[in-house]
Design a protein around this motif. Structure first.
Motif, short mmCIF file in Angstrom:
data_model
loop_
_atom_site.label_atom_id
_atom_site.label_comp_id
_atom_site.label_asym_id
_atom_site.label_seq_id
_atom_site.Cartn_x
_atom_site.Cartn_y
_atom_site.Cartn_z
N THR A 132 0.90 -1.30 0.15
CA THR A 132 0.13 0.03 0.05
C THR A 132 1.04 1.14 0.01
N MET A 133 0.42 2.25 -0.80
CA MET A 133 1.07 3.61 -0.45
C MET A 133 1.19 4.24 0.90
N GLU A 134 2.47 4.42 1.00
CA GLU A 134 2.93 4.91 2.38
C GLU A 134 2.22 6.34 2.38
N PRO A 135 1.94 6.83 3.61
CA PRO A 135 1.30 8.04 4.05
C PRO A 135 1.98 9.36 3.50
N GLU A 136 3.38 9.23 3.51
CA GLU A 136 4.14 10.32 3.16
C GLU A 136 4.04 10.53 1.69
N LEU A 137 3.79 9.46 0.90
CA LEU A 137 3.92 9.43 -0.64
C LEU A 137 2.22 10.03 -0.94
N GLN A 138 1.30 9.65 -0.01
CA GLN A 138 -0.12 10.00 -0.11
C GLN A 138 -0.01 11.65 -0.06
N GLU A 139 0.58 12.17 0.81
CA GLU A 139 0.84 13.42 1.03
C GLU A 139 1.55 14.21 -0.06
N GLY A 140 2.54 13.26 -0.63
CA GLY A 140 3.34 13.91 -1.83
C GLY A 140 2.32 14.05 -3.12
N LEU A 141 1.47 13.12 -3.10
CA LEU A 141 0.46 13.26 -4.32
C LEU A 141 -0.47 14.53 -4.13
N ILE A 142 -0.86 14.82 -3.00
CA ILE A 142 -1.71 15.60 -2.67
C ILE A 142 -1.17 17.10 -2.80
N SER A 143 0.40 17.18 -2.23
CA SER A 143 1.03 18.45 -2.71
C SER A 143 1.22 18.65 -3.94
N TRP A 144 1.34 17.58 -4.86
CA TRP A 144 1.75 17.81 -6.41
C TRP A 144 0.32 18.22 -6.75
N VAL A 145 -0.92 17.83 -6.53
CA VAL A 145 -2.00 18.40 -7.01
C VAL A 145 -2.20 19.88 -6.81
N LYS A 146 -1.89 20.02 -5.42
CA LYS A 146 -2.14 21.27 -5.00
C LYS A 146 -1.22 22.47 -5.73
N ALA A 147 -0.10 21.77 -5.94
CA ALA A 147 1.06 22.70 -6.64
C ALA A 147 0.52 22.93 -8.23
N ASN A 148 0.07 22.16 -8.78
CA ASN A 148 -0.50 22.05 -10.52
C ASN A 148 -1.85 22.48 -10.78
N ILE A 149 -2.55 22.35 -9.75
CA ILE A 149 -4.03 22.58 -9.92
C ILE A 149 -4.38 23.98 -10.78
N SER A 150 -3.94 24.97 -10.64
CA SER A 150 -4.10 26.21 -11.37
C SER A 150 -3.88 25.99 -12.81
N ASN A 151 -3.13 24.78 -13.30
CA ASN A 151 -3.06 24.67 -14.89
C ASN A 151 -4.22 24.04 -15.50
N TRP A 152 -5.13 23.51 -14.61
CA TRP A 152 -6.26 22.57 -14.86
C TRP A 152 -7.63 23.17 -14.83
N ASP A 153 -8.46 22.61 -15.83
CA ASP A 153 -9.99 23.00 -15.62
C ASP A 153 -10.77 21.61 -15.21
N ASN A 154 -9.87 20.46 -15.54
CA ASN A 154 -10.72 19.10 -15.05
C ASN A 154 -9.57 18.38 -14.73
N LEU A 155 -9.99 17.54 -13.78
CA LEU A 155 -9.16 16.37 -12.95
C LEU A 155 -9.69 15.25 -12.73
N ALA A 156 -9.18 14.09 -13.59
CA ALA A 156 -9.84 13.02 -13.37
C ALA A 156 -8.88 11.90 -12.83
N ILE A 157 -9.53 11.29 -11.76
CA ILE A 157 -8.48 10.24 -11.06
C ILE A 157 -9.19 8.90 -11.45
N SER A 158 -8.45 7.91 -11.85
CA SER A 158 -8.85 6.50 -11.94
C SER A 158 -8.11 5.81 -11.04
N TRP A 159 -8.90 4.95 -10.29
CA TRP A 159 -8.14 3.97 -9.03
C TRP A 159 -7.97 2.62 -9.76
#
Length: 462
Positions: A132-159
């Motif tokens: 399973t993805m470790e908590p620190e990588l989960q936070e890394g994913l959220i941080s990456w989204v936060k840093a780049n979200i101004s470039n997007w109008d749409n975000l699609a996540i597929s699990w």
């Protein structure tokens, strides 16, 4: 509008579109097919437009083949893209459309919350070496989204997985935070899941709905006797009855979700497809939330590849066409023909705005070739940075049909752009073309799409 060979072409030029000796030509992406209603269908692969006539379009095609003034009454053919100005390079236009499609402000992320799975399907290619993805990588994913979200109008996540519901805690942690970021930045958020369905009970489906998961692909390999021979738990236990109970519980709920029931077929279970379609019809015919899809089993790199009774590509294509239509006749919705013919229908791995994030943070482009070093295109770090190897990344998004003369002259170029499967060119050389199955049966796909549309209208009338 009758435009067939029995009609005399009116050579009186259309005044509005005849200035400067303007001439028009028959689109290279036109396809004419006879229909089940004994009339003629004109279809354009670049825009999915279609029109019918009681007479053949042959005379019109011959008149415009080498370029000709627009005949009176042919404005509609121009409006629908069946006629284009003689000077237009159609390949350049559809490449431009593709580039525009690639450059929109959307981001797709395929996230593997875990690479473990509770199943051991006979044709699976995954190795289940990572957890399973470790908590620190989960936070890394959220941080990456936060840093780049101004470039997007749409975000699609597929699990994806493994089995994503084995890593449910990751979804439970990450989803609400990303949804909140999207709300704060006015970004449209969508989410879906590829799951075996075993752990998708109604309680979990409701929680996932609240976390934005609204679409599912769930594989069921036929009726119970067949499914339970190919898709079993780690310990070999059967899985069919529990999956079907979960699906029926969702059916009995008011959850506004879409579920594609996918059947993987080989020569082992092709004889069972009709019986399974009967079962799907009996259980889900009245519920538009449920659709079906048929996909051939392939040798995807698993330990049992040599023993798998796979169909040849031609056999598989014919089975897909025939049995998909049988399912439509039995009242089970499908988008197979529509999706297969959709312009710019390239593999997600060929898209610049699509990434696969493994549970250990490795960035991939493809969810099949996990062991191919060329597929390891980067790394997500706990601090929210994604480091990409642009040399590798470029091979996935640039080795397409742009410079391939065969692709340039192909009628399905507006659909696949030579990128139906970029992995083929990467593994076998850029001159090896990853053509989609519909290319060898294009007429059948078009004819069945038209049949499906008219079949649905006839059902409504009844």
């Amino acid at each position: 509008m009758n435009l067939g060979s029995g009609e005399k072409i009116n050579l009186k030029m259309n005044k509005e579109r005849s200035g400067g000796n303007r001439k028009y030509k028959w689109s290279k992406y036109n396809l004419t097919v006879p229909t089940h209603k004994k009339n003629f269908l004109l279809y354009n692969t670049a825009n999915q437009k279609m029109m019918t006539s009681e007479q053949s379009f042959e005379r019109r095609e011959n008149y415009y083949t080498d370029g000709a003034p627009l005949a009176k009454g042919d404005d509609k053919l121009v409006d629908l893209g069946f006629l284009v100005e003689e000077s237009i390079d159609e390949f350049a236009k559809q490449r431009f459309d593709y580039q525009q499609h690639q450059g929109d402000r959307s981001q797709q992320i395929i996230v593997m919350p875990t690479e473990q799975c509770n199943f051991r399907c006979v044709y699976c290619y995954e190795e289940f070496l990572k957890g399973t993805m470790e908590p620190e990588l989960q936070e890394g994913l959220i941080s990456w989204v936060k840093a780049n979200i101004s470039n997007w109008d749409n975000l699609a996540i597929s699990w994806f997985g493994g089995e994503p519901l084995v890593g449910y805690s990751v979804i439970e942690n990450v989803s609400p935070q990303i949804i909140e970021l999207c709300k704060e930045n006015n970004v449209k958020y969508t989410s879906g899941m590829t799951t075996n369905g075993f752990l998708l009970n109604i309680e979990k489906a409701k929680k996932l709905y609240d976390m934005g998961v609204r679409s599912y692909q769930i594989t069921v390999d036929g009726t119970e006797d067949y499914h339970d021979q190919t898709r079993v738990l780690m310990g070999g236990q059967k899985t069919y009855s529990k999956i079907m109970k979960n699906l029926l519980d969702i059916k009995d709920s008011d959850l506004d979700v879409s579920i594609k029931v996918r059947m993987n077929f080989s020569s082992f279970n092709t004889e069972n497809i009709s019986d399974f379609l009967d079962e799907l019809s009996s259980n889900f015919k009245s519920d538009p939330r449920f659709t079906f899809d048929l996909q051939p089993v392939g040798q995807w790199g698993g330990p049992n590849d040599e023993e798998l009774p796979i169909c040849t590509s031609n056999q598989a294509n014919l089975i897909e066409i025939d049995k998909t239509w049988e399912g439509i006749e039995k009242g089970i919705p499908t988008t197979k023909f529509l999706d297969a013919l959709r312009p710019n229908n390239v593999c997600y791995a060929a898209k610049e705005n699509s990434l696969v994030i493994g549970s250990d943070g490795i960035i991939y482009k493809c969810t099949v070739a996990f062991n191919n070093p060329m597929n390891h295109v980067g790394q997500l770090h706990p601090n929210g940075e994604i480091e990409l190897d642009m040399y590798k990344f470029s091979q996935w998004v640039s080795l397409d049909g742009a410079t391939d003369p065969h692709c340039q002259s192909c009628q399905v170029a507006p659909i696949c752009h030579g990128s139906f499967c970029p992995l083929v060119r990467i593994e076998h050389g850029k001159d090896t073309r990853p053509c989609p199955p519909l290319k060898s049966n294009l007429e059948a796909y078009v004819k069945n799409l038209y049949k499906q549309i008219t079949f649905s209208k006839e059902e409504v009338k009844q």
